[in-house]
Design a protein around this motif. Structure first.
Motif, PDB file in Angstrom:
ATOM      1  N   GLY A  47     -14.865 -45.760  17.219  1.00  0.00           N
ATOM      2  CA  GLY A  47     -15.565 -44.646  16.584  1.00  0.00           C
ATOM      3  C   GLY A  47     -16.396 -43.851  17.568  1.00  0.00           C
ATOM      4  N   ILE A  48     -17.113 -44.549  18.427  1.00  0.00           N
ATOM      5  CA  ILE A  48     -17.904 -43.858  19.449  1.00  0.00           C
ATOM      6  C   ILE A  48     -16.986 -43.139  20.429  1.00  0.00           C
ATOM      7  CG2 ILE A  48     -19.472 -44.216  21.404  1.00  0.00           C
ATOM      8  CD1 ILE A  48     -20.747 -46.480  19.781  1.00  0.00           C
ATOM      9  N   GLY A  49     -15.879 -43.779  20.789  1.00  0.00           N
ATOM     10  CA  GLY A  49     -14.917 -43.141  21.687  1.00  0.00           C
ATOM     11  C   GLY A  49     -14.307 -41.892  21.073  1.00  0.00           C
ATOM     12  N   ALA A  50     -13.992 -41.946  19.779  1.00  0.00           N
ATOM     13  CA  ALA A  50     -13.455 -40.761  19.101  1.00  0.00           C
ATOM     14  C   ALA A  50     -14.492 -39.638  19.095  1.00  0.00           C
ATOM     15  CB  ALA A  50     -13.033 -41.115  17.693  1.00  0.00           C
ATOM     16  N   LEU A  51     -15.755 -40.000  18.906  1.00  0.00           N
ATOM     17  CA  LEU A  51     -16.816 -38.998  18.968  1.00  0.00           C
ATOM     18  C   LEU A  51     -16.897 -38.379  20.356  1.00  0.00           C
ATOM     19  CD1 LEU A  51     -19.306 -37.603  17.656  1.00  0.00           C
ATOM     20  CD2 LEU A  51     -20.652 -39.507  18.547  1.00  0.00           C
ATOM     21  N   PHE A  52     -16.795 -39.195  21.389  1.00  0.00           N
ATOM     22  CA  PHE A  52     -16.824 -38.681  22.758  1.00  0.00           C
ATOM     23  C   PHE A  52     -15.641 -37.762  23.032  1.00  0.00           C
ATOM     24  CE2 PHE A  52     -19.431 -42.388  24.727  1.00  0.00           C
ATOM     25  CZ  PHE A  52     -20.566 -41.883  24.152  1.00  0.00           C
ATOM     26  N   VAL A  53     -14.459 -38.145  22.560  1.00  0.00           N
ATOM     27  CA  VAL A  53     -13.276 -37.298  22.757  1.00  0.00           C
ATOM     28  C   VAL A  53     -13.451 -35.968  22.030  1.00  0.00           C
ATOM     29  CG1 VAL A  53     -10.825 -37.098  22.201  1.00  0.00           C
ATOM     30  CG2 VAL A  53     -11.688 -39.202  23.199  1.00  0.00           C
ATOM     31  N   LEU A  57     -13.614 -32.352  23.821  1.00  0.00           N
ATOM     32  CA  LEU A  57     -12.655 -31.286  23.540  1.00  0.00           C
ATOM     33  C   LEU A  57     -13.332 -30.033  22.998  1.00  0.00           C
ATOM     34  CD1 LEU A  57      -9.712 -33.313  21.986  1.00  0.00           C
ATOM     35  CD2 LEU A  57      -9.860 -32.327  24.274  1.00  0.00           C
ATOM     36  N   SER A  58     -14.454 -30.198  22.316  1.00  0.00           N
ATOM     37  CA  SER A  58     -15.148 -29.028  21.765  1.00  0.00           C
ATOM     38  C   SER A  58     -15.899 -28.258  22.848  1.00  0.00           C
ATOM     39  CB  SER A  58     -16.108 -29.437  20.660  1.00  0.00           C
ATOM     40  OG  SER A  58     -17.161 -30.215  21.192  1.00  0.00           O
ATOM     41  N   ASP A  59     -16.234 -28.920  23.942  1.00  0.00           N
ATOM     42  CA  ASP A  59     -16.916 -28.268  25.055  1.00  0.00           C
ATOM     43  C   ASP A  59     -15.902 -28.045  26.170  1.00  0.00           C
ATOM     44  OD1 ASP A  59     -18.916 -27.184  26.581  1.00  0.00           O
ATOM     45  OD2 ASP A  59     -19.685 -29.112  27.277  1.00  0.00           O
ATOM     46  N   ASP A  60     -15.890 -26.859  26.751  1.00  0.00           N
ATOM     47  CA  ASP A  60     -14.906 -26.537  27.782  1.00  0.00           C
ATOM     48  C   ASP A  60     -15.355 -26.936  29.184  1.00  0.00           C
ATOM     49  OD1 ASP A  60     -13.132 -25.541  25.961  1.00  0.00           O
ATOM     50  OD2 ASP A  60     -13.936 -23.514  26.059  1.00  0.00           O
ATOM     51  N   SER A  61     -16.464 -27.605  29.308  1.00  0.00           N
ATOM     52  CA  SER A  61     -16.984 -27.988  30.609  1.00  0.00           C
ATOM     53  C   SER A  61     -16.262 -29.232  31.125  1.00  0.00           C
ATOM     54  CB  SER A  61     -18.477 -28.273  30.508  1.00  0.00           C
ATOM     55  OG  SER A  61     -18.956 -28.794  31.712  1.00  0.00           O
ATOM     56  N   VAL A  62     -15.802 -29.175  32.352  1.00  0.00           N
ATOM     57  CA  VAL A  62     -15.114 -30.305  32.970  1.00  0.00           C
ATOM     58  C   VAL A  62     -16.100 -31.431  33.263  1.00  0.00           C
ATOM     59  CG1 VAL A  62     -13.784 -31.029  34.991  1.00  0.00           C
ATOM     60  CG2 VAL A  62     -13.343 -28.801  33.954  1.00  0.00           C
ATOM     61  N   ALA A  63     -17.319 -31.073  33.647  1.00  0.00           N
ATOM     62  CA  ALA A  63     -18.331 -32.086  33.949  1.00  0.00           C
ATOM     63  C   ALA A  63     -18.655 -32.919  32.709  1.00  0.00           C
ATOM     64  CB  ALA A  63     -19.595 -31.427  34.488  1.00  0.00           C
ATOM     65  N   THR A  64     -18.735 -32.275  31.556  1.00  0.00           N
ATOM     66  CA  THR A  64     -19.008 -32.997  30.313  1.00  0.00           C
ATOM     67  C   THR A  64     -17.882 -33.965  30.001  1.00  0.00           C
ATOM     68  OG1 THR A  64     -20.228 -31.102  29.471  1.00  0.00           O
ATOM     69  CG2 THR A  64     -19.536 -32.743  27.869  1.00  0.00           C
ATOM     70  N   ARG A  65     -16.663 -33.521  30.182  1.00  0.00           N
ATOM     71  CA  ARG A  65     -15.512 -34.394  29.929  1.00  0.00           C
ATOM     72  C   ARG A  65     -15.506 -35.595  30.862  1.00  0.00           C
ATOM     73  NH1 ARG A  65     -10.627 -30.083  28.838  1.00  0.00           N
ATOM     74  NH2 ARG A  65     -11.528 -29.251  26.921  1.00  0.00           N
ATOM     75  N   ILE A  66     -15.841 -35.388  32.111  1.00  0.00           N
ATOM     76  CA  ILE A  66     -15.870 -36.490  33.079  1.00  0.00           C
ATOM     77  C   ILE A  66     -16.975 -37.477  32.718  1.00  0.00           C
ATOM     78  CG2 ILE A  66     -16.376 -37.072  35.484  1.00  0.00           C
ATOM     79  CD1 ILE A  66     -14.919 -34.473  36.251  1.00  0.00           C
ATOM     80  N   ILE A  67     -18.148 -36.985  32.407  1.00  0.00           N
ATOM     81  CA  ILE A  67     -19.272 -37.861  32.063  1.00  0.00           C
ATOM     82  C   ILE A  67     -18.961 -38.670  30.811  1.00  0.00           C
ATOM     83  CG2 ILE A  67     -21.667 -37.889  31.235  1.00  0.00           C
ATOM     84  CD1 ILE A  67     -22.169 -35.525  33.155  1.00  0.00           C
ATOM     85  N   LEU A  68     -18.436 -38.021  29.774  1.00  0.00           N
ATOM     86  CA  LEU A  68     -18.099 -38.735  28.542  1.00  0.00           C
ATOM     87  C   LEU A  68     -16.973 -39.746  28.778  1.00  0.00           C
ATOM     88  CD1 LEU A  68     -18.328 -35.886  25.896  1.00  0.00           C
ATOM     89  CD2 LEU A  68     -19.918 -37.758  26.256  1.00  0.00           C
ATOM     90  N   GLY A  69     -16.018 -39.408  29.625  1.00  0.00           N
ATOM     91  CA  GLY A  69     -14.945 -40.351  29.954  1.00  0.00           C
ATOM     92  C   GLY A  69     -15.465 -41.572  30.685  1.00  0.00           C
ATOM     93  N   VAL A  70     -16.381 -41.367  31.614  1.00  0.00           N
ATOM     94  CA  VAL A  70     -16.957 -42.487  32.357  1.00  0.00           C
ATOM     95  C   VAL A  70     -17.786 -43.382  31.433  1.00  0.00           C
ATOM     96  CG1 VAL A  70     -18.658 -43.063  34.149  1.00  0.00           C
ATOM     97  CG2 VAL A  70     -16.913 -41.344  34.597  1.00  0.00           C
ATOM     98  N   VAL A  71     -18.567 -42.775  30.551  1.00  0.00           N
ATOM     99  CA  VAL A  71     -19.375 -43.558  29.610  1.00  0.00           C
ATOM    100  C   VAL A  71     -18.468 -44.367  28.686  1.00  0.00           C
ATOM    101  CG1 VAL A  71     -20.970 -43.394  27.656  1.00  0.00           C
ATOM    102  CG2 VAL A  71     -21.397 -42.068  29.713  1.00  0.00           C
ATOM    103  N   PHE A  72     -17.405 -43.736  28.174  1.00  0.00           N
ATOM    104  CA  PHE A  72     -16.482 -44.442  27.296  1.00  0.00           C
ATOM    105  C   PHE A  72     -15.791 -45.583  28.032  1.00  0.00           C
ATOM    106  CE2 PHE A  72     -12.163 -44.925  25.537  1.00  0.00           C
ATOM    107  CZ  PHE A  72     -12.521 -45.432  24.309  1.00  0.00           C
ATOM    108  N   ALA A  73     -15.346 -45.346  29.260  1.00  0.00           N
ATOM    109  CA  ALA A  73     -14.691 -46.404  30.043  1.00  0.00           C
ATOM    110  C   ALA A  73     -15.658 -47.558  30.308  1.00  0.00           C
ATOM    111  CB  ALA A  73     -14.162 -45.833  31.348  1.00  0.00           C
ATOM    112  N   ALA A  74     -16.918 -47.256  30.588  1.00  0.00           N
ATOM    113  CA  ALA A  74     -17.905 -48.310  30.830  1.00  0.00           C
ATOM    114  C   ALA A  74     -18.166 -49.119  29.559  1.00  0.00           C
ATOM    115  CB  ALA A  74     -19.208 -47.704  31.347  1.00  0.00           C
ATOM    116  N   LEU A  75     -18.288 -48.438  28.423  1.00  0.00           N
ATOM    117  CA  LEU A  75     -18.487 -49.152  27.163  1.00  0.00           C
ATOM    118  C   LEU A  75     -17.291 -50.040  26.827  1.00  0.00           C
ATOM    119  CD1 LEU A  75     -20.050 -46.426  24.856  1.00  0.00           C
ATOM    120  CD2 LEU A  75     -21.143 -48.512  25.650  1.00  0.00           C
ATOM    121  N   PHE A  76     -16.107 -49.498  26.952  1.00  0.00           N
ATOM    122  CA  PHE A  76     -14.905 -50.253  26.624  1.00  0.00           C
ATOM    123  C   PHE A  76     -14.706 -51.419  27.596  1.00  0.00           C
ATOM    124  CE2 PHE A  76     -10.305 -51.002  26.557  1.00  0.00           C
ATOM    125  CZ  PHE A  76     -10.156 -51.259  25.209  1.00  0.00           C
ATOM    126  N   GLY A  77     -14.937 -51.182  28.882  1.00  0.00           N
ATOM    127  CA  GLY A  77     -14.816 -52.252  29.872  1.00  0.00           C
ATOM    128  C   GLY A  77     -15.839 -53.354  29.659  1.00  0.00           C
TER     129      GLY A  77
END
Length: 92
Positions: A47-53, A57-77
Motif C-alpha cells: 500500500g505504501i509502495g502504491a502510494l509512492f508510485v 507518477l503525478s509529479d514530473d520531477s525525476v528527483a522525486t521519482r528517484i527519492i521515492l524509489g530509493v525509499v520504497f526499495a529500502a522499506l521493502f529490503g
C-alpha cells in the motif's frame, strides 16, 4: 479535522504494525499466525509502495521519482530481511 484524521491514522498504523512485528517475532505465537502477521506487513508495504508510485507518477520531477524509489526499495529490503531473519531463526 486534519489533526483528528492524522491521529486516527497514526493510531491505526502504529497499532497494526506493532502487533504484526511483535507477533512475527514472538515464540509464543503459532506459525500460521506468524505468517498472517508477515502478510499484513507486506500488505501495508504494498500500500505504501502504491502510494509512492502514484505520487511519483503525478509529479514530473525525476528527483522525486528517484527519492521515492530509493525509499520504497529500502522499506521493502528491510522488511524482507526482517521476515527472512525471523523465519530462519524459527527453523533452527
Amino acid at each position: 479535522m486534519e489533526l483528528l484524521l492524522e491521529l486516527i491514522f497514526d493510531f491505526i498504523f502504529e497499532g497494526v504494525l506493532e502487533f504484526a512485528v511483535d507477533g512475527m517475532e514472538s515464540k509464543k505465537v503459532s506459525m500460521p499466525l506468524r505468517i498472517l502477521c508477515a502478510v499484513v506487513l507486506f500488505a501495508v508495504l504494498i500500500g505504501i509502495g502504491a502510494l509512492f508510485v502514484w505520487l511519483g507518477l503525478s509529479d514530473d520531477s525525476v528527483a522525486t521519482r528517484i527519492i521515492l524509489g530509493v525509499v520504497f526499495a529500502a522499506l521493502f529490503g528491510g522488511l524482507t530481511w526482517k521476515v527472512c531473519k525471523v523465519f530462519k531463526k524459527r527453523r533452527q
